[in-house]
Design a protein around this motif. Sequence first.
Motif, PDB file in Angstrom:
ATOM      1  N   ARG A 107      87.085   2.863  14.630  1.00  0.00           N
ATOM      2  CA  ARG A 107      88.201   2.058  14.224  1.00  0.00           C
ATOM      3  C   ARG A 107      87.964   0.666  14.099  1.00  0.00           C
ATOM      4  O   ARG A 107      88.785  -0.045  13.889  1.00  0.00           O
ATOM      5  CB  ARG A 107      89.273   2.575  14.923  1.00  0.00           C
ATOM      6  N   GLY A 108      86.792  -0.005  14.474  1.00  0.00           N
ATOM      7  CA  GLY A 108      86.487  -1.425  14.651  1.00  0.00           C
ATOM      8  C   GLY A 108      85.629  -1.566  15.582  1.00  0.00           C
ATOM      9  O   GLY A 108      84.564  -1.054  15.941  1.00  0.00           O
ATOM     10  N   SER A 109      85.766  -2.990  16.196  1.00  0.00           N
ATOM     11  CA  SER A 109      84.835  -3.441  17.376  1.00  0.00           C
ATOM     12  C   SER A 109      85.498  -3.723  18.474  1.00  0.00           C
ATOM     13  O   SER A 109      86.703  -4.050  18.513  1.00  0.00           O
ATOM     14  CB  SER A 109      84.226  -4.558  16.685  1.00  0.00           C
ATOM     15  N   VAL A 110      84.854  -3.511  19.469  1.00  0.00           N
ATOM     16  CA  VAL A 110      85.396  -3.906  21.163  1.00  0.00           C
ATOM     17  C   VAL A 110      84.618  -4.965  21.248  1.00  0.00           C
ATOM     18  O   VAL A 110      83.388  -5.060  21.301  1.00  0.00           O
ATOM     19  CB  VAL A 110      85.149  -2.671  21.752  1.00  0.00           C
ATOM     20  N   VAL A 111      85.199  -5.928  21.681  1.00  0.00           N
ATOM     21  CA  VAL A 111      84.793  -7.403  22.007  1.00  0.00           C
ATOM     22  C   VAL A 111      84.920  -7.682  23.555  1.00  0.00           C
ATOM     23  O   VAL A 111      86.016  -7.413  23.963  1.00  0.00           O
ATOM     24  CB  VAL A 111      85.469  -8.616  21.197  1.00  0.00           C
ATOM     25  N   SER A 112      83.827  -7.786  24.050  1.00  0.00           N
ATOM     26  CA  SER A 112      83.795  -8.163  25.581  1.00  0.00           C
ATOM     27  C   SER A 112      82.961  -9.459  26.040  1.00  0.00           C
ATOM     28  O   SER A 112      82.198  -9.748  25.092  1.00  0.00           O
ATOM     29  CB  SER A 112      83.213  -6.776  26.052  1.00  0.00           C
ATOM     30  N   VAL A 113      83.192  -9.878  26.909  1.00  0.00           N
ATOM     31  CA  VAL A 113      82.241 -10.995  27.751  1.00  0.00           C
ATOM     32  C   VAL A 113      81.041 -10.465  28.048  1.00  0.00           C
ATOM     33  O   VAL A 113      80.139 -11.293  28.379  1.00  0.00           O
ATOM     34  CB  VAL A 113      83.051 -11.784  28.739  1.00  0.00           C
ATOM     35  N   THR A 168      77.919  -9.105  22.366  1.00  0.00           N
ATOM     36  CA  THR A 168      79.295  -8.979  23.058  1.00  0.00           C
ATOM     37  C   THR A 168      80.118  -8.159  22.142  1.00  0.00           C
ATOM     38  O   THR A 168      81.359  -7.955  22.510  1.00  0.00           O
ATOM     39  CB  THR A 168      79.950 -10.228  23.657  1.00  0.00           C
ATOM     40  N   THR A 169      79.566  -7.476  20.877  1.00  0.00           N
ATOM     41  CA  THR A 169      80.683  -6.761  20.338  1.00  0.00           C
ATOM     42  C   THR A 169      79.956  -5.356  20.001  1.00  0.00           C
ATOM     43  O   THR A 169      78.900  -5.233  19.547  1.00  0.00           O
ATOM     44  CB  THR A 169      80.559  -7.544  18.750  1.00  0.00           C
ATOM     45  N   THR A 170      80.941  -4.395  20.323  1.00  0.00           N
ATOM     46  CA  THR A 170      80.368  -2.895  20.073  1.00  0.00           C
ATOM     47  C   THR A 170      81.316  -2.216  19.160  1.00  0.00           C
ATOM     48  O   THR A 170      82.389  -2.026  18.932  1.00  0.00           O
ATOM     49  CB  THR A 170      80.844  -2.085  21.577  1.00  0.00           C
ATOM     50  N   ALA A 171      80.559  -1.963  17.957  1.00  0.00           N
ATOM     51  CA  ALA A 171      81.134  -1.327  16.820  1.00  0.00           C
ATOM     52  C   ALA A 171      81.660   0.167  17.260  1.00  0.00           C
ATOM     53  O   ALA A 171      80.981   1.047  17.686  1.00  0.00           O
ATOM     54  CB  ALA A 171      80.150  -1.070  15.566  1.00  0.00           C
ATOM     55  N   ALA A 174      84.585  -3.071  29.081  1.00  0.00           N
ATOM     56  CA  ALA A 174      86.002  -3.118  29.761  1.00  0.00           C
ATOM     57  C   ALA A 174      86.211  -4.206  30.385  1.00  0.00           C
ATOM     58  O   ALA A 174      87.317  -4.664  30.564  1.00  0.00           O
ATOM     59  CB  ALA A 174      86.091  -2.029  30.853  1.00  0.00           C
ATOM     60  N   ALA A 175      85.080  -5.232  30.365  1.00  0.00           N
ATOM     61  CA  ALA A 175      85.392  -6.630  30.962  1.00  0.00           C
ATOM     62  C   ALA A 175      86.248  -7.355  30.019  1.00  0.00           C
ATOM     63  O   ALA A 175      86.925  -8.598  30.504  1.00  0.00           O
ATOM     64  CB  ALA A 175      84.120  -7.337  31.076  1.00  0.00           C
ATOM     65  N   GLY A 176      86.425  -7.109  28.746  1.00  0.00           N
ATOM     66  CA  GLY A 176      87.473  -7.711  27.892  1.00  0.00           C
ATOM     67  C   GLY A 176      86.870  -9.296  27.857  1.00  0.00           C
ATOM     68  O   GLY A 176      85.568  -9.187  27.633  1.00  0.00           O
ATOM     69  N   ILE A 177      87.899  -9.929  27.165  1.00  0.00           N
ATOM     70  CA  ILE A 177      87.462 -11.568  27.089  1.00  0.00           C
ATOM     71  C   ILE A 177      88.246 -12.207  27.744  1.00  0.00           C
ATOM     72  O   ILE A 177      89.353 -12.038  28.228  1.00  0.00           O
ATOM     73  CB  ILE A 177      87.681 -11.965  25.383  1.00  0.00           C
ATOM     74  N   THR A 178      88.023 -13.672  27.949  1.00  0.00           N
ATOM     75  CA  THR A 178      88.937 -14.527  28.492  1.00  0.00           C
ATOM     76  C   THR A 178      89.873 -14.788  27.742  1.00  0.00           C
ATOM     77  O   THR A 178      89.751 -15.117  26.398  1.00  0.00           O
ATOM     78  CB  THR A 178      88.190 -15.836  28.976  1.00  0.00           C
TER      79      THR A 178
END
Length: 63
Positions: A11-17, A5-8, A23-27
């Motif tokens: 500039r860093g990582s995108v965390v998603s559910v 659920t983490t995409t490098a 783009a779904a993001g996190i709760t």
Amino acid sequence: MSRSTTTAQKRGSVVSVSADDVAAGITFTEATLQCLLDSEPLAPAPAACLDLAWQHRKLILVG
């Protein structure tokens, strides 16, 4: 957070559910935010923003 659920990125990582839809993001829950603040490498400013967002969530999430 799991690797699936983490995409490098540069500039860093995108965390998603969802590993398929970053783009779904996190709760927006206390447990999720605590995990991010305690376990993820966040700079002080983003960590402070998350903490403030949680403290003022009733004003932010009106509706």
